[in-house]
Design a protein around this motif. Structure first.
Motif, PDB file in Angstrom:
ATOM      1  N   ALA A  96       0.841  -1.199   0.000  1.00 52.88           N
ATOM      2  CA  ALA A  96       0.000   0.000   0.000  1.00 52.88           C
ATOM      3  C   ALA A  96       0.872   1.243   0.000  1.00 52.88           C
ATOM      4  O   ALA A  96       2.004   1.218   0.478  1.00 52.88           O
ATOM      5  CB  ALA A  96      -0.916   0.007   1.213  1.00 52.88           C
ATOM      6  N   VAL A 129      -4.771   9.121   2.858  1.00 49.16           N
ATOM      7  CA  VAL A 129      -5.385   8.199   1.897  1.00 49.16           C
ATOM      8  C   VAL A 129      -4.464   6.998   1.725  1.00 49.16           C
ATOM      9  O   VAL A 129      -3.258   7.160   1.540  1.00 49.16           O
ATOM     10  CB  VAL A 129      -5.628   8.873   0.532  1.00 49.16           C
ATOM     11  N   VAL A 130      -5.046   5.804   1.792  1.00 55.23           N
ATOM     12  CA  VAL A 130      -4.313   4.563   1.584  1.00 55.23           C
ATOM     13  C   VAL A 130      -4.807   3.940   0.284  1.00 55.23           C
ATOM     14  O   VAL A 130      -6.018   3.779   0.094  1.00 55.23           O
ATOM     15  CB  VAL A 130      -4.533   3.565   2.748  1.00 55.23           C
ATOM     16  N   THR A 131      -3.875   3.601  -0.603  1.00 49.63           N
ATOM     17  CA  THR A 131      -4.201   2.937  -1.868  1.00 49.63           C
ATOM     18  C   THR A 131      -3.396   1.644  -1.944  1.00 49.63           C
ATOM     19  O   THR A 131      -2.177   1.669  -1.776  1.00 49.63           O
ATOM     20  CB  THR A 131      -3.865   3.839  -3.069  1.00 49.63           C
ATOM     21  N   THR A 132      -4.079   0.539  -2.185  1.00 47.68           N
ATOM     22  CA  THR A 132      -3.394  -0.748  -2.231  1.00 47.68           C
ATOM     23  C   THR A 132      -2.578  -0.893  -3.513  1.00 47.68           C
ATOM     24  O   THR A 132      -2.860  -0.268  -4.529  1.00 47.68           O
ATOM     25  CB  THR A 132      -4.393  -1.916  -2.144  1.00 47.68           C
ATOM     26  N   THR A 133      -1.549  -1.735  -3.433  1.00 50.11           N
ATOM     27  CA  THR A 133      -0.744  -2.120  -4.589  1.00 50.11           C
ATOM     28  C   THR A 133      -0.715  -3.646  -4.623  1.00 50.11           C
ATOM     29  O   THR A 133      -1.048  -4.303  -3.650  1.00 50.11           O
ATOM     30  CB  THR A 133       0.696  -1.569  -4.490  1.00 50.11           C
ATOM     31  N   VAL A 139      -7.758  -1.710  -7.523  1.00 50.39           N
ATOM     32  CA  VAL A 139      -7.177  -1.395  -6.222  1.00 50.39           C
ATOM     33  C   VAL A 139      -8.272  -0.995  -5.242  1.00 50.39           C
ATOM     34  O   VAL A 139      -9.392  -0.681  -5.639  1.00 50.39           O
ATOM     35  CB  VAL A 139      -6.119  -0.272  -6.314  1.00 50.39           C
ATOM     36  N   THR A 141      -9.137   1.580  -1.811  1.00 53.17           N
ATOM     37  CA  THR A 141      -8.676   2.770  -1.113  1.00 53.17           C
ATOM     38  C   THR A 141      -9.482   2.953   0.166  1.00 53.17           C
ATOM     39  O   THR A 141     -10.632   2.518   0.260  1.00 53.17           O
ATOM     40  CB  THR A 141      -8.819   4.046  -1.971  1.00 53.17           C
ATOM     41  N   THR A 142      -8.860   3.575   1.119  1.00 52.67           N
ATOM     42  CA  THR A 142      -9.514   3.951   2.369  1.00 52.67           C
ATOM     43  C   THR A 142      -8.751   5.139   2.911  1.00 52.67           C
ATOM     44  O   THR A 142      -7.761   5.570   2.329  1.00 52.67           O
ATOM     45  CB  THR A 142      -9.547   2.782   3.384  1.00 52.67           C
ATOM     46  N   GLY A 143      -9.201   5.668   4.010  1.00 56.79           N
ATOM     47  CA  GLY A 143      -8.501   6.807   4.585  1.00 56.79           C
ATOM     48  C   GLY A 143      -9.067   7.183   5.928  1.00 56.79           C
ATOM     49  O   GLY A 143      -9.924   6.477   6.488  1.00 56.79           O
TER      50      GLY A 143
END
Length: 157
Positions: A96, A129-133, A139, A141-143
């Motif tokens: 992430a 903001v969190v974005t998965t990899t 993908v 996302t959350t935050g």
């Protein structure tokens, strides 16, 4: 795929859930939106006259979409250790990226756990903001919000 010879139709077995086969004329089309992950070996077998049938096989590999648990909010004093925010990665997510953190706070991934922690050195409101990899699928996302309260000061008069 294209049918030939005495073939007038085909049966298809082994497709993942959500994927179907359709025969139109001499064309076999496999399509759909899979709802299960993994490798699926399918077999196409011709139908038609009483002669020997023909068959072929193939594999469809369905990789999982990314998932992550919800982020959470924190309120912390400037220059004080923040209680960690943890999130769990799932599906095709293997890492992430985190943006919007205050100086002194970082995000790191170990296994399937993302941890946001540290000692914020600036005050203010920070929307992270969190974005998965990971794999090439969709993908997640959350935050959340980290509110850093300023430290008290006093000026001698």
């Amino acid at each position: 795929m294209t049918l030939g010879g005495g073939a007038t139709g085909a049966t298809v077995a082994g497709l993942p859930a959500g994927v179907t086969a359709n025969v139109s004329g001499t064309t076999v089309t496999i399509s759909g939106t899979p709802t299960a992950t993994g490798p699926f070996t399918y077999t196409v077998t011709t139908t038609g006259n009483t002669c020997t049938t023909a068959s072929t096989t193939g594999t469809i590999t369905v990789t999982p979409i990314h998932a992550i648990t919800a982020g959470s909010n924190r309120t912390v004093c400037q220059n004080a250790t923040m209680s960690a925010i943890t999130m769990t990665l799932a599906g095709g997510a293997t890492g992430a990226t985190v943006t919007g953190l205050p100086t002194g706070v970082t995000g790191s991934v170990t296994g399937t756990t993302l941890t946001i922690s540290g000692i914020p050195t600036v005050s203010g409101t920070f929307n992270y903001v969190v974005t998965t990899t990971g794999n090439s699928c969709t993908v997640a996302t959350t935050g959340g919000i980290i509110t850093v309260s300023p430290i008290h000061t006093i000026t001698a008069g």
